[in-house]
Design an enzyme around this catalytic site. Structure first.
Site, PDB file in Angstrom:
ATOM      1  N   ALA A  65      41.232  42.915  43.277  1.00  0.00           N
ATOM      2  CA  ALA A  65      41.244  44.198  42.592  1.00  0.00           C
ATOM      3  C   ALA A  65      40.041  44.986  43.109  1.00  0.00           C
ATOM      4  O   ALA A  65      39.073  44.401  43.600  1.00  0.00           O
ATOM      5  CB  ALA A  65      41.136  43.982  41.095  1.00  0.00           C
ATOM      6  N   GLU A 112      46.432  36.617  43.261  1.00  0.00           N
ATOM      7  CA  GLU A 112      47.330  36.714  42.097  1.00  0.00           C
ATOM      8  C   GLU A 112      48.618  37.470  42.441  1.00  0.00           C
ATOM      9  O   GLU A 112      49.704  37.077  42.033  1.00  0.00           O
ATOM     10  CB  GLU A 112      46.580  37.386  40.933  1.00  0.00           C
TER      11      GLU A 112
HETATM   12  C1  HXC Z   1      36.372  46.907  46.527  1.00  0.00           C
HETATM   13  C2  HXC Z   1      36.076  45.820  48.514  1.00  0.00           C
HETATM   14  C3  HXC Z   1      36.617  44.636  47.982  1.00  0.00           C
HETATM   15  C4  HXC Z   1      37.062  44.648  46.623  1.00  0.00           C
HETATM   16  C5  HXC Z   1      36.057  44.267  50.040  1.00  0.00           C
HETATM   17  N1  HXC Z   1      35.751  45.539  49.786  1.00  0.00           N
HETATM   18  N2  HXC Z   1      36.580  43.683  48.956  1.00  0.00           N
HETATM   19  N3  HXC Z   1      35.958  46.947  47.802  1.00  0.00           N
HETATM   20  N4  HXC Z   1      36.911  45.817  45.949  1.00  0.00           N
HETATM   21  N5  HXC Z   1      37.603  43.607  46.044  1.00  0.00           N
HETATM   22  C6  HXC Z   1      35.155  46.511  50.720  1.00  0.00           C
HETATM   23  C7  HXC Z   1      33.687  46.246  50.946  1.00  0.00           C
HETATM   24  O1  HXC Z   1      32.919  46.793  49.920  1.00  0.00           O
HETATM   25  C8  HXC Z   1      33.482  46.936  52.268  1.00  0.00           C
HETATM   26  O2  HXC Z   1      33.377  48.307  52.046  1.00  0.00           O
HETATM   27  C9  HXC Z   1      34.783  46.698  53.006  1.00  0.00           C
HETATM   28  O3  HXC Z   1      35.749  46.387  51.992  1.00  0.00           O
HETATM   29  C10 HXC Z   1      34.709  45.529  53.972  1.00  0.00           C
HETATM   30  O4  HXC Z   1      34.245  44.395  53.269  1.00  0.00           O
HETATM   31  P1  HXC Z   1      33.020  43.497  53.741  1.00  0.00           P
HETATM   32  O5  HXC Z   1      32.494  42.791  52.571  1.00  0.00           O
HETATM   33  O6  HXC Z   1      32.057  44.298  54.536  1.00  0.00           O
HETATM   34  O7  HXC Z   1      33.778  42.491  54.737  1.00  0.00           O
HETATM   35  P2  HXC Z   1      33.370  41.007  55.102  1.00  0.00           P
HETATM   36  O8  HXC Z   1      31.888  40.878  55.320  1.00  0.00           O
HETATM   37  O9  HXC Z   1      34.282  40.602  56.217  1.00  0.00           O
HETATM   38  O10 HXC Z   1      33.715  40.122  53.798  1.00  0.00           O
HETATM   39  C11 HXC Z   1      35.044  39.993  53.391  1.00  0.00           C
HETATM   40  C12 HXC Z   1      35.089  39.447  51.946  1.00  0.00           C
HETATM   41  C13 HXC Z   1      34.226  40.329  51.038  1.00  0.00           C
HETATM   42  C14 HXC Z   1      34.579  37.984  51.932  1.00  0.00           C
HETATM   43  C15 HXC Z   1      36.562  39.431  51.534  1.00  0.00           C
HETATM   44  O11 HXC Z   1      34.579  41.692  51.224  1.00  0.00           O
HETATM   45  C16 HXC Z   1      34.366  40.011  49.569  1.00  0.00           C
HETATM   46  O12 HXC Z   1      33.805  39.030  49.072  1.00  0.00           O
HETATM   47  N6  HXC Z   1      35.085  40.877  48.836  1.00  0.00           N
HETATM   48  C17 HXC Z   1      35.238  40.739  47.398  1.00  0.00           C
HETATM   49  C18 HXC Z   1      36.157  39.627  47.045  1.00  0.00           C
HETATM   50  C19 HXC Z   1      36.330  39.475  45.530  1.00  0.00           C
HETATM   51  O13 HXC Z   1      35.335  39.261  44.836  1.00  0.00           O
HETATM   52  N7  HXC Z   1      37.537  39.617  45.037  1.00  0.00           N
HETATM   53  C20 HXC Z   1      37.815  39.553  43.618  1.00  0.00           C
HETATM   54  C21 HXC Z   1      37.730  40.929  43.010  1.00  0.00           C
HETATM   55  S1  HXC Z   1      37.912  40.872  41.264  1.00  0.00           S
HETATM   56  P3  HXC Z   1      32.157  49.189  52.663  1.00  0.00           P
HETATM   57  O14 HXC Z   1      32.393  50.547  52.092  1.00  0.00           O
HETATM   58  O15 HXC Z   1      30.901  48.534  52.249  1.00  0.00           O
HETATM   59  O16 HXC Z   1      32.388  49.108  54.152  1.00  0.00           O
HETATM   60  C22 HXC Z   1      39.565  40.707  41.012  1.00  0.00           C
HETATM   61  C23 HXC Z   1      39.980  40.629  39.564  1.00  0.00           C
HETATM   62  C24 HXC Z   1      41.448  40.604  39.410  1.00  0.00           C
HETATM   63  O17 HXC Z   1      40.344  40.659  41.893  1.00  0.00           O
HETATM   64  C25 HXC Z   1      41.776  40.619  37.968  1.00  0.00           C
HETATM   65  C26 HXC Z   1      42.936  41.508  37.629  1.00  0.00           C
HETATM   66  C27 HXC Z   1      42.700  42.925  37.886  1.00  0.00           C
END
Ligand code: HXC
Length: 258
Positions: A65, A112
């Site tokens: 998300a 999910e």
């Molecule tokens: C918003 C996101 C994002 C996310 C990545 N980005 N994931 N933005 N929400 N979930 C954005 C980053 O901020 C970044 O933007 C760009 O995408 C590229 O990501 P990087 O982190 O620079 O890439 P990388 O170093 O290759 O790492 C990849 C990654 C990492 C390991 C997938 O991005 C990450 O950990 N993302 C979050 C994963 C996460 O926590 N997911 C769960 C979310 S909560 P900029 O602008 O900085 O370039 C969830 C709850 C669901 O899903 C519940 C129901 C709704």
């Protein structure tokens, strides 16, 4: 229909939906999920479409998300809008088969969403995880429930409590994905599987999907009864007569979806 966050196309009888927010690794924001639900509505209503493939990019199916969209919401905000239910659940109410073709990250809401599909074909670079615990929260779109049913308590608990990701090999061993295919042939393979499904009797396909899903929602006794009744009902279809006649006559069946 003009979409900004997804790409929609058809390959014969297969509807293809590609999540397309590359700048955010396909993070699932409200606009994207609204478009996804609309695209499913359109394919569901289109008689020419027999199955749907949902995919992302080679780097990310979806990284979850959209954290930046979520971060400042209050309890009342998320409660009042019943945060995520309406749009996200649309995938699970689609009566046509939906295949998730997952390459790269399928994290949090991305994992999910993949699990809401009927099955997951994984590219060899796929990585699955429920990292919400890193953000001071937990899965909110079925992760603790569907992952646990798919791979069992031990692995699901470890993933939800530690945010450890699973690679494609482990996901296949654990039963989260049906198969692994090379990343560069993922879409072709997913479309091939979807075309195979489309070549079969659509009512039987829909009933088989409904019946397998029952296994997750009811007791074994009720599920077996449901299956038997729905199996009986296929004897009222032209396709069952055609399918069995074709076998007996050693020819290919010509299903009419009736
Ligand atoms: C918003 C996101 C994002 C996310 C990545 N980005 N994931 N933005 N929400 N979930 C954005 C980053 O901020 C970044 O933007 C760009 O995408 C590229 O990501 P990087 O982190 O620079 O890439 P990388 O170093 O290759 O790492 C990849 C990654 C990492 C390991 C997938 O991005 C990450 O950990 N993302 C979050 C994963 C996460 O926590 N997911 C769960 C979310 S909560 P900029 O602008 O900085 O370039 C969830 C709850 C669901 O899903 C519940 C129901 C709704």
């Amino acid at each position: 229909m003009a979409y900004e966050n997804i790409l929609v196309s058809t390959k014969g009888p297969v509807g293809l939906i590609t999540l397309n927010r590359p700048e955010a690794l396909n993070a699932l924001n409200k606009a994207l999920m609204t478009e996804l639900a609309e695209a499913i509505d359109v394919f569901e209503a289109d008689d020419a479409i027999g199955a749907i493939v949902l995919t992302g990019s080679e780097k990310a199916f979806a990284a979850g998300a959209d954290i930046k969209e979520m971060q400042s919401k209050s309890y009342m905000d998320v409660y009042k809008e019943d945060f995520i239910t309406a749009n996200w659940e649309r995938i699970t109410t689609c009566r046509k088969p939906v295949i998730a073709a997952v390459a790269g990250y399928a994290l949090g809401g991305g994992c999910e969403v993949a699990m809401m599909c009927d099955f997951i074909l994984a590219a060899d670079n796929a990585r699955f995880g429920q990292p919400e615990i890193n953000l001071g929260t937990l899965p909110g779109a079925g992760g603790t429930q569907r992952l646990t049913r798919a791979i069992g308590k031990a692995k699901a608990m470890e993933m939800c409590l530690t945010a450890r990701m699973m690679d494609a090999e482990e996901a296949e061993r654990a039963g989260l994905v049906s198969r692994i295919v090379p990343a560069d042939s993922l879409i072709d393979e997913a479309i091939k599987v979807a075309e195979r499904i489309c070549s079969l009797s659509r009512p039987s396909v829909m009933m088989a999907k409904e019946s397998v899903n029952k296994a997750f929602e009811t007791t074994l006794r009720e599920g077996i009864l449901f299956e038997r009744r729905i199996f009986h009902s296929t004897f009222s279809t032209e396709d069952q007569k055609e399918g069995m006649a074709a076998f007996a006559e050693k020819r290919k069946p010509q299903f009419k979806n009736r």
